[in-house]
Design a protein around this motif. Structure first.
Motif, PDB file in Angstrom:
ATOM      1  N   LEU A  16      17.013  11.690  -5.612  1.00  0.00           N
ATOM      2  CA  LEU A  16      16.046  12.612  -5.031  1.00  0.00           C
ATOM      3  C   LEU A  16      16.340  12.905  -3.561  1.00  0.00           C
ATOM      4  CD1 LEU A  16      12.660  11.372  -6.574  1.00  0.00           C
ATOM      5  CD2 LEU A  16      14.238  13.116  -7.423  1.00  0.00           C
ATOM      6  N   GLU A  17      16.765  11.901  -2.797  1.00  0.00           N
ATOM      7  CA  GLU A  17      17.029  12.122  -1.369  1.00  0.00           C
ATOM      8  C   GLU A  17      18.413  12.700  -1.112  1.00  0.00           C
ATOM      9  OE1 GLU A  17      14.883   9.638   1.843  1.00  0.00           O
ATOM     10  OE2 GLU A  17      15.528   8.172   0.338  1.00  0.00           O
TER      11      GLU A  17
ATOM     12  N   ASP B 146       0.856  -1.182   0.000  1.00  0.00           N
ATOM     13  CA  ASP B 146       0.000   0.000   0.000  1.00  0.00           C
ATOM     14  C   ASP B 146       0.895   1.237   0.000  1.00  0.00           C
ATOM     15  OD1 ASP B 146       0.987   0.248   2.602  1.00  0.00           O
ATOM     16  OD2 ASP B 146      -0.907  -0.293   3.562  1.00  0.00           O
ATOM     17  N   ALA B 147       0.286   2.415   0.000  1.00  0.00           N
ATOM     18  CA  ALA B 147       1.059   3.651  -0.117  1.00  0.00           C
ATOM     19  C   ALA B 147       2.076   3.788   1.007  1.00  0.00           C
ATOM     20  CB  ALA B 147       0.120   4.856  -0.142  1.00  0.00           C
ATOM     21  N   ARG B 148       1.680   3.410   2.224  1.00  0.00           N
ATOM     22  CA  ARG B 148       2.618   3.508   3.337  1.00  0.00           C
ATOM     23  C   ARG B 148       3.749   2.501   3.171  1.00  0.00           C
ATOM     24  NH1 ARG B 148       4.446   7.353   6.707  1.00  0.00           N
ATOM     25  NH2 ARG B 148       6.050   6.285   7.899  1.00  0.00           N
ATOM     26  N   GLY B 149       3.428   1.318   2.713  1.00  0.00           N
ATOM     27  CA  GLY B 149       4.457   0.310   2.493  1.00  0.00           C
ATOM     28  C   GLY B 149       5.446   0.727   1.424  1.00  0.00           C
ATOM     29  N   VAL B 150       4.939   1.355   0.361  1.00  0.00           N
ATOM     30  CA  VAL B 150       5.830   1.868  -0.683  1.00  0.00           C
ATOM     31  C   VAL B 150       6.806   2.878  -0.091  1.00  0.00           C
ATOM     32  CG1 VAL B 150       5.927   3.285  -2.768  1.00  0.00           C
ATOM     33  CG2 VAL B 150       4.246   1.444  -2.589  1.00  0.00           C
ATOM     34  N   ALA B 151       6.297   3.782   0.728  1.00  0.00           N
ATOM     35  CA  ALA B 151       7.163   4.795   1.345  1.00  0.00           C
ATOM     36  C   ALA B 151       8.204   4.150   2.258  1.00  0.00           C
ATOM     37  CB  ALA B 151       6.316   5.801   2.119  1.00  0.00           C
TER      38      ALA B 151
ATOM     39  N   ASP C 185       8.550   9.426   6.156  1.00  0.00           N
ATOM     40  CA  ASP C 185       7.574  10.426   6.594  1.00  0.00           C
ATOM     41  C   ASP C 185       7.626  11.674   5.714  1.00  0.00           C
ATOM     42  OD1 ASP C 185       6.650   8.845   8.651  1.00  0.00           O
ATOM     43  OD2 ASP C 185       8.060   9.663  10.115  1.00  0.00           O
ATOM     44  N   ARG C 186       8.783  11.983   5.197  1.00  0.00           N
ATOM     45  CA  ARG C 186       8.937  13.161   4.334  1.00  0.00           C
ATOM     46  C   ARG C 186       8.277  12.952   2.977  1.00  0.00           C
ATOM     47  NH1 ARG C 186      14.707  15.154   1.785  1.00  0.00           N
ATOM     48  NH2 ARG C 186      13.860  16.777   0.403  1.00  0.00           N
ATOM     49  N   PHE C 187       8.306  11.720   2.474  1.00  0.00           N
ATOM     50  CA  PHE C 187       7.863  11.476   1.100  1.00  0.00           C
ATOM     51  C   PHE C 187       6.515  10.763   0.988  1.00  0.00           C
ATOM     52  CE2 PHE C 187      12.432  12.078   0.697  1.00  0.00           C
ATOM     53  CZ  PHE C 187      12.523  12.879  -0.437  1.00  0.00           C
ATOM     54  N   HIS C 188       6.033  10.203   2.077  1.00  0.00           N
ATOM     55  CA  HIS C 188       4.746   9.506   2.002  1.00  0.00           C
ATOM     56  C   HIS C 188       3.609  10.494   1.763  1.00  0.00           C
ATOM     57  CE1 HIS C 188       1.300   7.037   2.899  1.00  0.00           C
ATOM     58  NE2 HIS C 188       1.002   7.783   3.952  1.00  0.00           N
TER      59      HIS C 188
ATOM     60  N   GLY D 127      21.867   7.786   3.864  1.00  0.00           N
ATOM     61  CA  GLY D 127      20.731   8.696   3.961  1.00  0.00           C
ATOM     62  C   GLY D 127      19.830   8.690   2.745  1.00  0.00           C
ATOM     63  N   ALA D 128      19.819   7.585   2.006  1.00  0.00           N
ATOM     64  CA  ALA D 128      18.992   7.505   0.802  1.00  0.00           C
ATOM     65  C   ALA D 128      18.401   6.112   0.683  1.00  0.00           C
ATOM     66  CB  ALA D 128      19.820   7.835  -0.441  1.00  0.00           C
ATOM     67  N   GLY D 129      17.254   6.035  -0.002  1.00  0.00           N
ATOM     68  CA  GLY D 129      16.610   4.767  -0.276  1.00  0.00           C
ATOM     69  C   GLY D 129      16.700   4.416  -1.743  1.00  0.00           C
ATOM     70  N   HIS D 130      15.562   4.093  -2.348  1.00  0.00           N
ATOM     71  CA  HIS D 130      15.540   3.562  -3.714  1.00  0.00           C
ATOM     72  C   HIS D 130      15.823   4.629  -4.776  1.00  0.00           C
ATOM     73  CE1 HIS D 130      14.637   0.467  -6.619  1.00  0.00           C
ATOM     74  NE2 HIS D 130      13.700   1.197  -7.196  1.00  0.00           N
TER      75      HIS D 130
END
Length: 267
Positions: free
Chosen positions: A241-242, A139-144, A152-155, A234-237
């Motif tokens: 962008l991050e 779901d949207a939260r899981g994607v974030a 929390d910044r991007f969800h 400090g970055a994810g996928h």
């Protein structure tokens, strides 16, 4: 800012393509989120390079012919685009799904048009010990949570997304599911083929990526003849962008080092 033009690789395959800057050609390939996820990176690269940034057919409302049903179709189409424009010494930069396309291009590049690769948190290979997260099941939260170091910044709750943007996202996901869901987000033959790729490959990975982990990235890098992994804290996928400055610095260095005039057989 990206300004679109229309290009045709085949009579029935129109491409939406932005081109900017001068210098060494750089093909910038977006992932499942659409071209907006690499637009800033392409803009920065255009200060010192000639960037070509397509929208993959079927993304962002663009047409997709019925026969275009796989990542291999995109890889061949973009190789033909480079050939038709008389480009060589090309650096291919791909994010997520775009990185997979770039890897497939490299194993098919018998004309030697590509002289370097940058794969940013790319999918595309099967690593049994590090399975790719089933993005479509989240779901949207899981994607974030899986995609961002700072979720929390991007969800954004789906209820807060404007209708036209939600339609765009749903269309992108439908196209990605068609092209990449079977087998899920990988080509089972690709990993063993990467050792044949002689171009230097830089794999840039967000330390907090839970879609494809840094350990997955390490296995991906090791499969190349000349692959190297750089992990961005400090970055994810989507580290572009991050952590845009750190990500761009790595790519800019690779851009300078991998020109056809500078390439050696050293790692």
């Amino acid at each position: 800012m990206l300004t679109d033009q229309s290009a045709h690789v085949y009579a029935d395959l129109p491409l939406t393509l932005a081109e900017a800057g001068t210098g060494r050609p750089v093909l910038v390939l977006h992932g499942g989120g659409g071209r907006a996820t690499v637009a800033g990176l392409a803009d920065r690269l255009s200060a010192t390079a000639r960037t070509l940034t397509p929208v993959h057919p079927g993304w962002d409302g663009t047409p997709r012919p019925d026969w275009l049903t796989g990542i291999d179709d995109l890889a061949l189409a973009y190789l033909h685009l480079l050939h038709d424009r008389g480009l060589d010494d090309v650096l291919v930069v791909g994010s997520s799904l775009g990185g997979w396309i770039g890897a497939e291009m490299a194993v098919r590049d018998t004309a030697g048009l590509i002289s370097g690769l940058v794969l940013i948190d790319a999918v595309g290979v099967h690593v049994p010990s590090e399975p790719i997260t089933d993005f479509f099941a989240l779901d949207a939260r899981g994607v974030a949570e899986h995609s961002w170091h700072d979720p929390d910044r991007f969800h954004v709750d789906a209820a807060d997304v404007p209708a036209d943007e939600l339609t765009r996202r749903q269309g992108n996901m439908a196209t990605m599911r068609l092209l990449a869901a079977d087998p899920y987000m990988h080509d089972p033959k690709l990993l063993r083929r990467l050792a044949r790729v002689r171009q230097p490959a830089l794999l840039v990975w967000g330390a907090s990526d839970r879609v494809v982990t840094p350990a997955y990235g390490a296995a991906y890098a090791a499969a190349f003849h000349r692959g190297r992994l750089e992990v961005v804290p400090g970055a994810g996928h989507l580290p572009q962008l991050e952590q845009p400055d750190a990500t761009f610095a790595l790519i800019e260095t690779h851009l300078r080092r991998t020109s056809a005039h500078a390439v050696s057989d050293a790692p």
